[in-house]
Design a protein around this motif. Structure first.
Motif, PDB file in Angstrom:
ATOM      1  N   THR A 133      25.505  39.038  51.465  1.00 19.80           N
ATOM      2  CA  THR A 133      26.219  40.313  51.493  1.00 19.80           C
ATOM      3  C   THR A 133      25.431  41.398  50.778  1.00 19.80           C
ATOM      4  O   THR A 133      25.273  42.525  51.281  1.00 19.80           O
ATOM      5  CB  THR A 133      27.602  40.167  50.826  1.00 19.80           C
ATOM      6  OG1 THR A 133      28.383  39.220  51.573  1.00 19.80           O
ATOM      7  CG2 THR A 133      28.334  41.501  50.782  1.00 19.80           C
ATOM      8  N   ILE A 134      24.905  41.064  49.597  1.00 20.76           N
ATOM      9  CA  ILE A 134      24.131  42.035  48.820  1.00 20.76           C
ATOM     10  C   ILE A 134      22.877  42.461  49.578  1.00 20.76           C
ATOM     11  O   ILE A 134      22.551  43.653  49.669  1.00 20.76           O
ATOM     12  CB  ILE A 134      23.759  41.449  47.443  1.00 20.76           C
ATOM     13  CG1 ILE A 134      25.017  41.243  46.597  1.00 20.76           C
ATOM     14  CG2 ILE A 134      22.767  42.362  46.712  1.00 20.76           C
ATOM     15  CD1 ILE A 134      24.767  40.485  45.306  1.00 20.76           C
TER      16      ILE A 134
ATOM     17  N   GLY B 242      29.815  29.939  48.359  1.00 18.18           N
ATOM     18  CA  GLY B 242      30.184  31.103  47.571  1.00 18.18           C
ATOM     19  C   GLY B 242      28.967  31.861  47.072  1.00 18.18           C
ATOM     20  O   GLY B 242      28.915  33.102  47.140  1.00 18.18           O
ATOM     21  N   ILE B 243      27.963  31.124  46.594  1.00 19.28           N
ATOM     22  CA  ILE B 243      26.750  31.751  46.060  1.00 19.28           C
ATOM     23  C   ILE B 243      25.937  32.411  47.173  1.00 19.28           C
ATOM     24  O   ILE B 243      25.548  33.586  47.086  1.00 19.28           O
ATOM     25  CB  ILE B 243      25.884  30.705  45.331  1.00 19.28           C
ATOM     26  CG1 ILE B 243      26.634  30.116  44.128  1.00 19.28           C
ATOM     27  CG2 ILE B 243      24.549  31.322  44.893  1.00 19.28           C
ATOM     28  CD1 ILE B 243      26.968  31.102  43.045  1.00 19.28           C
ATOM     29  N   GLU B 244      25.682  31.664  48.252  1.00 14.48           N
ATOM     30  CA  GLU B 244      24.800  32.184  49.298  1.00 14.48           C
ATOM     31  C   GLU B 244      25.434  33.314  50.104  1.00 14.48           C
ATOM     32  O   GLU B 244      24.752  34.261  50.505  1.00 14.48           O
ATOM     33  CB  GLU B 244      24.371  31.049  50.230  1.00 14.48           C
ATOM     34  CG  GLU B 244      23.398  30.084  49.583  1.00 14.48           C
ATOM     35  CD  GLU B 244      22.449  29.488  50.586  1.00 14.48           C
ATOM     36  OE1 GLU B 244      21.723  30.246  51.255  1.00 14.48           O
ATOM     37  OE2 GLU B 244      22.428  28.254  50.698  1.00 14.48           O
ATOM     38  N   MET B 245      26.720  33.219  50.341  1.00 17.93           N
ATOM     39  CA  MET B 245      27.365  34.282  51.108  1.00 17.93           C
ATOM     40  C   MET B 245      27.391  35.592  50.322  1.00 17.93           C
ATOM     41  O   MET B 245      27.261  36.669  50.895  1.00 17.93           O
ATOM     42  CB  MET B 245      28.761  33.848  51.529  1.00 17.93           C
ATOM     43  CG  MET B 245      28.729  32.740  52.583  1.00 17.93           C
ATOM     44  SD  MET B 245      30.352  32.078  53.006  1.00 17.93           S
ATOM     45  CE  MET B 245      31.009  33.406  53.984  1.00 17.93           C
ATOM     46  N   GLN B 246      27.534  35.484  49.010  1.00 22.32           N
ATOM     47  CA  GLN B 246      27.465  36.693  48.190  1.00 22.32           C
ATOM     48  C   GLN B 246      26.054  37.275  48.205  1.00 22.32           C
ATOM     49  O   GLN B 246      25.876  38.494  48.307  1.00 22.32           O
ATOM     50  CB  GLN B 246      27.902  36.392  46.754  1.00 22.32           C
ATOM     51  CG  GLN B 246      27.888  37.580  45.812  1.00 22.32           C
ATOM     52  CD  GLN B 246      28.819  38.704  46.265  1.00 22.32           C
ATOM     53  OE1 GLN B 246      29.793  38.465  46.971  1.00 22.32           O
ATOM     54  NE2 GLN B 246      28.511  39.927  45.875  1.00 22.32           N
ATOM     55  N   ALA B 247      25.050  36.393  48.113  1.00 22.30           N
ATOM     56  CA  ALA B 247      23.659  36.870  48.171  1.00 22.30           C
ATOM     57  C   ALA B 247      23.385  37.555  49.507  1.00 22.30           C
ATOM     58  O   ALA B 247      22.756  38.623  49.561  1.00 22.30           O
ATOM     59  CB  ALA B 247      22.698  35.697  47.961  1.00 22.30           C
TER      60      ALA B 247
ATOM     61  N   ARG C 270      26.839  35.803  57.078  1.00 30.53           N
ATOM     62  CA  ARG C 270      27.754  34.883  56.385  1.00 30.53           C
ATOM     63  C   ARG C 270      28.252  33.798  57.335  1.00 30.53           C
ATOM     64  O   ARG C 270      28.359  32.627  56.959  1.00 30.53           O
ATOM     65  CB  ARG C 270      28.921  35.651  55.780  1.00 30.53           C
ATOM     66  CG  ARG C 270      28.541  36.526  54.594  1.00 30.53           C
ATOM     67  CD  ARG C 270      29.767  37.062  53.882  1.00 30.53           C
ATOM     68  NE  ARG C 270      30.553  37.957  54.728  1.00 30.53           N
ATOM     69  CZ  ARG C 270      30.352  39.258  54.834  1.00 30.53           C
ATOM     70  NH1 ARG C 270      29.371  39.836  54.144  1.00 30.53           N
ATOM     71  NH2 ARG C 270      31.122  40.005  55.616  1.00 30.53           N
TER      72      ARG C 270
ATOM     73  N   ASN D 137      19.967  39.516  41.691  1.00 31.27           N
ATOM     74  CA  ASN D 137      21.043  39.217  40.745  1.00 31.27           C
ATOM     75  C   ASN D 137      20.653  37.941  40.024  1.00 31.27           C
ATOM     76  O   ASN D 137      20.565  36.875  40.629  1.00 31.27           O
ATOM     77  CB  ASN D 137      22.369  39.034  41.498  1.00 31.27           C
ATOM     78  CG  ASN D 137      23.543  38.755  40.574  1.00 31.27           C
ATOM     79  OD1 ASN D 137      23.509  37.814  39.784  1.00 31.27           O
ATOM     80  ND2 ASN D 137      24.581  39.566  40.680  1.00 31.27           N
TER      81      ASN D 137
ATOM     82  N   ALA E 284      18.344  39.336  46.459  1.00 32.96           N
ATOM     83  CA  ALA E 284      19.582  39.993  46.034  1.00 32.96           C
ATOM     84  C   ALA E 284      19.438  40.629  44.659  1.00 32.96           C
ATOM     85  O   ALA E 284      20.232  41.487  44.278  1.00 32.96           O
ATOM     86  CB  ALA E 284      20.735  38.988  46.036  1.00 32.96           C
TER      87      ALA E 284
ATOM     88  N   LEU F 156      22.902  34.842  40.429  1.00 37.57           N
ATOM     89  CA  LEU F 156      22.773  34.170  41.722  1.00 37.57           C
ATOM     90  C   LEU F 156      21.468  33.388  41.796  1.00 37.57           C
ATOM     91  O   LEU F 156      21.423  32.260  42.293  1.00 37.57           O
ATOM     92  CB  LEU F 156      22.831  35.191  42.859  1.00 37.57           C
ATOM     93  CG  LEU F 156      24.162  35.926  43.072  1.00 37.57           C
ATOM     94  CD1 LEU F 156      24.028  36.946  44.201  1.00 37.57           C
ATOM     95  CD2 LEU F 156      25.282  34.950  43.372  1.00 37.57           C
TER      96      LEU F 156
END
Length: 263
Positions: free
Chosen positions: A107-108, A100-105, A219, A168, A166, A171
């Motif tokens: 994406t950003i 969840g954390i890495e896939m969001q990073a 991802r 964030n 990213a 993250l």
């Protein structure tokens, strides 16, 4: 020229402070776990550790509770604190969290690169992912020199860098703990510490996807990589894994033997 003294409404600001003893103790313990000085299952005896660090037992307890909260230490009633051992169920839950954390990073980062390339700033896009390329070259050199632990360090640094790029802070903070938990999982492997033999090519594919702004592919590559890690640590399969014979097992940390001292 005359200046008028006007009352300025300042925002609320927190007092600045230096890192506390507890912060430093927490960092020392995190580093000991990351670098393998403390391995999964090793005890953390309160008296000896507090004396070695030169801090009170109450300060050490507070630092340790932060690591218990993050899953790095496990408290066993009546027995004390131990470095967490990553069993199959724990690894499964952890991989879901890390994904969840890495896939969001990813994406950003991919979205930012897409925006830069659309604006004609290819140099800016290349600079953004440059830290990832440095980590890949470190992995390549380490594997060539059969330095497995350094290859593992470069791998974790690449994933940490992805979160940092990213930009964030949540993250990034999450990844600080994730890289240590990942290292604990690797040290929990009954066959010993190891990294994928194709680590560099896997990283190259991820960098290529990010450089093109292809978040979907990035991802997918992350999912494949992390699911392979979880499967390997659950099953103990040795295929295509480079291992360090000096990191096959832990004899435990060398704590100084000291007499019990008052609180």
């Amino acid at each position: 020229m005359t200046f008028r003294q006007e009352r300025v409404q300042l925002p609320m600001m927190q007092p600045l402070r230096r890192p506390s003893i507890i912060d430093q103790a927490e960092l020392e313990l995190r580093n000991a776990i990351y670098y393998g000085d403390l391995r999964p299952g090793d005890p953390v005896p309160e008296v000896q550790v507090s004396r070695q660090m030169g801090i009170s037992r109450s300060s050490l307890r507070e630092a340790c509770q932060r690591l218990v909260r993050d899953g790095l230490l496990t408290q066993v009633p009546g027995r004390g604190l131990f470095v967490t051992h990553m069993d199959a169920e724990t690894m499964s839950d952890f991989i879901d969290y890390r994904l969840g954390i890495e896939m969001q990073a990813a994406t950003i980062v991919a979205d930012r690169i897409t925006a830069l390339r659309r604006a004609g700033d290819d140099a800016g896009a290349d600079r953004l992912v440059a830290p990832l390329r440095v980590c890949i070259e470190r992995s390549r050199a380490a594997l060539a020199a059969e330095e497995v632990i350094e290859a593992g360090n470069a791998d974790l640094d690449l994933h940490q860098q992805l979160a940092e790029i990213a930009q964030n802070r949540f993250l990034g903070a999450a990844m600080n703990t994730i890289v240590i938990l990942t290292r604990m999982g690797s040290f929990s492997d009954p066959l010993g510490f190891g990294v994928r033999a194709d680590l560099t090519s896997m990283h190259e594919s991820l960098l290529d996807a990010l450089s093109q702004g292809d978040g979907s592919r990035a991802r997918a590559l992350l999912r494949e990589s992390l699911q392979e890690l979880a499967s390997r640590l659950r099953s103990g399969v040795q295929a295509d894994v480079v291992r360090d014979p000096d990191l096959l097992e832990s004899s435990g940390p060398e704590w100084t033997t000291l007499a019990e001292t008052p609180e």
